[in-house]
Design an enzyme around this catalytic site. Structure first.
Site, PDB file in Angstrom:
ATOM      1  CD  GLU A 104      -3.025  -0.749   0.028  1.00  0.00           C
ATOM      2  OE1 GLU A 104      -3.345   0.430  -0.232  1.00  0.00           O
ATOM      3  OE2 GLU A 104      -3.453  -1.724  -0.613  1.00  0.00           O
TER       4      GLU A 104
ATOM      5  CB  SER B 160     -49.006 -30.109  38.509  1.00  0.00           C
ATOM      6  OG  SER B 160     -50.346 -30.529  38.317  1.00  0.00           O
TER       7      SER B 160
END
Length: 775
Positions: free
Chosen positions: A185, A465
């Protein structure tokens, strides 16, 4: 005669006038440019003087802990290593690698930050025997008492811009990555002052010659200025601004600071709405491991993607990405970073990317909702999204996986067996650790990746229950009146209610058994005895017990509450049963262990808080009866599937079979399962035939310890004749050993002449269901 001015004089004056005008314009333009540059300089310094990025909070699961004696299958260890991105190797393992050697494993564990300190990088050797860790040593064969692997990242809370990154320090970045980046780069990075005129001129010539923009001349500093402050538009004004900002960056900051910022800012991909910034996150996103573990060819791929992360996306454009990677490998060889032989060999390798992008990210939305719910009590939304907090949670990835798989496997079978429409059933699962109250897994939808309505936290349904243990605990807290052998009448009952029709509850099977002992009434989930006991001890007192245990009873309880006409979310049920599993000691359920700031400093520790909600002795009596549920009652199929764990549990079914529940626990694992429909239509499932198969598959898959048979202080045992509730004489058939609160066991002796009661269950058992399903 009129004289004429010489043409040369006029031209001179015109030139002078234009020159002055041009000079004035230049001065004004220069002044404006200087003012603009000053404005840009202030913008640059303001950005770099503070926090460069809004950092998302990272959420970690609990780390796998290893010690000798740990119940752990080798396959489970390998699954955890795969989650962490460890690579299998046949050579000596490097950091982030492991090797299997017969029954031994050699794992080169990474250095890892934990909420209570740092785990060093080291080589671990593990030996297995019968799905248990039999040996744990370091590289020098010294015994290791405790080792921890990395805590996996399971999600993030993102900033508004949906940017994500894993910050890298320049000194911690592999030199090969830095040198390759500069070679590709910006080869003159350490020589220019932000702008490279020769590179710009060269790019202009090449672009003019080719007739298209085929090469850029931007330095790394220019790219950083553009990424930080500007858009991608191609205009002269934007380019001029970029040049000015690049020069100003170089004036104020060192090359190392600029390079480090670039390493963390560069855009390298997209994951839905989440932008992948920086090489640290890109390494984990594409390869599932930290950047310092990447081989040269994977570094080359990431560097190559800087030119265009979308265009060279390796998951969408494999050949294009491969070609770009090979170009970068060529540059590496040209610059002497690798040899030509290495280049040729590396070009033959595949890309090596993971099949999915960061599998942990967003994988457990139901659990993440619980984390956010608990975090927002202490942190505002902005802090969660921008300060880079590290949140260490209690999630157990293995338990979460097994819970999800149990739901996915069982719901289609239940729909098929009950001839229900496909995908009509929904489910929720909570898995916790009873003593610590830590939430290990949360499933809020049959699709575990669905990030929406979370049934585990927000679906308030009648619990059926599941209320019964609270009824009997209220009674057993009065040991002079009630014990496990106390006989309760199982006979028709009608309750007159002022202003309402008479209430006549019934057993599930509409059978009546006469006198039944408490332990069997609970184990077989008989409705009529539960209602009688509840009315005797007081509905308000039962509601108070529910609240003490951690449940959420109605503000104005009615007798219908005694059969489960009380709405709770699965997490509330888990809190209630956690108190029972912990012997009456309540620890608030928690999903977070600690929160650290971005620098690893502790902000908050979520300490264990315990309060006594019920006395240990009567709580033990209830859990003993709940073990009877699994051994011989409505969950007998579970007892046959897992006989060694001494599980305690309770089935729950609501009116018209709309809700199916099961809650149960071993010594160190508790789970609550709910199955139902969002449209509240009947499921044709009881607790035993719907929720229990999911619970059974889950508990079979989890390593855990059996419940201890040791009773707490204040308990005595007595041999009881269940037909009379009195002491059984020697040789009495059907005698059972029952625990009592000390001093409360019966003193009278039974005649042992009555026939034992019918032990049929009030809820359909799983065995009965299979017998009807397969004649």
């Amino acid at each position: 005669m009129t004289s004429r001015r010489p043409a040369s004089s006029f031209g001179r004056k015109l030139f002078i006038t234009l020159f002055k005008l041009g000079l004035a314009l230049a001065l004004v333009g220069g002044l404006l440019l200087a003012l603009y540059a000053t404005h840009l300089d202030r913008t640059v310094q303001e950005r770099f003087s503070g926090s460069l990025w809004a950092l998302p909070a990272k959420v970690h699961a609990r780390a796998m802990e290893l010690w000798v004696g740990l119940p752990l299958a080798p396959a489970q260890l390998e699954r955890e290593l795969a989650r962490l991105g460890y690579q299998s190797t046949s050579a000596d393992p490097q950091p982030g690698q492991y090797r299997k050697i017969g029954v031994d494993y050699a794992i080169h564990a990474r250095r890892a930050q934990h909420f209570d300190g740092e785990e060093p990088e080291r080589l671990l050797r593990i030996r297995f025997e019968r799905n248990q860790v039999a040996g744990l040593w370091d590289a020098n064969r010294r015994a290791v008492a405790l080792a921890r692997l990395d805590p996996p990242v399971i999600g993030s809370f993102y900033p508004d811009k949906q940017e994500d990154r894993v910050l890298l320090r320049l000194q911690d970045t592999p030199p090969l990555l830095v040198n390759t980046l500069l070679a590709v780069e910006d080869q003159s990075f350490f020589d220019h002052h932000g702008v490279n005129p020769w590179a710009i001129l060269r790019a202009m010539v090449i672009n003019l010659y080719s007739g298209q923009v085929s090469q850029g001349g931007s330095t790394i500093t220019q790219q950083l200025a553009k990424n930080f402050f500007l858009s991608n538009e191609r205009t002269f004004s934007r380019k001029l601004t970029e040049l000015i900002m690049a020069i100003e960056l170089e004036l104020h900051y060192s090359k190392e600071q600029i390079l480090e910022a670039y390493l963390n800012e560069v855009w390298l991909g997209q994951d839905g709405n989440r932008a992948i910034h920086g090489f640290g996150l890109a390494s984990e996103f594409y390869f599932g491991r930290p950047v310092n573990e990447l081989p040269p060819e994977q570094i080359a791929l990431l560097i190559g993607m800087v030119k265009g992360a979308a265009y060279y996306n390796p998951r969408r454009n494999e050949e294009r990405a491969l070609g770009r990677r090979n170009v970068v490998l060529g540059v590496m060889a040209e610059q002497g970073l690798i040899s030509e032989d290495q280049r040729d060999a590396l070009r033959q390798r595949g890309l090596g990317i993971t099949a999915t992008a960061n599998a942990g990210q967003g994988a457990h939305p139901a659990f993440m909702q619980l984390v956010r719910q608990q975090l927002t009590r202490e942190y505002d939304e902005q802090a969660l999204r921008t300060l880079g907090l590290r949140i260490y949670t209690t999630l157990d990835p293995e338990a979460q996986m097994q819970a999800e798989q149990a739901v996915a496997a069982q719901l289609p079978l239940l729909e098929k067996a009950r001839k229900l429409p496909a995908n009509s059933l929904q489910a929720a699962v909570i898995v916790t650790e009873p003593t610590s109250g830590e939430a290990l897994a949360v499933v809020g939808d049959r699709d575990p990746r669905f990030d929406g309505f979370n049934r585990a936290l927000d679906a308030h349904r009648p619990i059926g229950s599941l209320v019964k243990p609270a009824i009997y605990l209220t009674a057993l807290e009065q040991p002079q009146r009630y014990g496990l052998g106390t006989l309760i009448e199982d006979a028709p009952l009608t309750l007159e209610q002022p202003g309402s029709p008479p209430w006549s509850p019934e057993n599930y099977d509409h059978q009546h058994r006469g006198q039944v002992p408490v332990f069997r009434a609970l184990a077989h989930s008989l409705n009529l005895p539960a209602v009688r006991v509840g009315l005797d001890v007081g509905v308000d007192n039962v509601a108070s017990t529910l609240r003490r245990l951690g449940g959420a009873p109605p503000d104005k309880p009615t007798p219908a509450m005694l059969l489960g006409a009380v709405d709770m979310a699965p997490i509330e049920v888990a809190q209630m049963y956690q108190t029972l599993a912990a012997g009456g000691f309540q620890t608030p359920l928690r999903a977070i262990r600690a929160v650290l700031d971005a620098d690893g400093r502790p902000l908050a520790r979520y300490a264990l808080t315990v309060r006594q909600a019920a006395q240990p002795a009567p709580t033990f009596l209830v859990t003993h009866a709940m073990q009877g549920t699994v051994r011989e009652g409505t969950a007998a199929a579970l007892g046959k599937a897992l006989p060694g764990l001494q599980l305690a549990g309770k089935t729950g079914t609501t009116n018209d079979l709309r809700d199916s529940w099961f809650a149960g626990f071993s010594a160190d694992r508790l789970a609550v399962v709910w199955v139902g429909r969002d449209d509240n239509q009947p499921t044709k499932l009881t607790g035993a035939s719907g929720a229990l198969p999911i619970f059974t598959q889950l508990m079979k898959a989890l390593p855990q310890q059996p419940r201890s048979a040791q009773a707490p202080a204040g308990i005595e045992w007595a041999g009881i004749d269940p037909s009379t509730g009195l002491l059984a004489p020697p040789g009495c058939p059907g005698m059972v050993q029952l625990p009592y609160v000390e001093g409360a066991a019966p003193r009278d002796v039974s005649g042992c002449g009555d026939a034992p009661m019918d032990s049929g269950s009030n809820e359909e058992s799983l065995i009965d269901w299979f017998n009807r399903l397969i004649p």
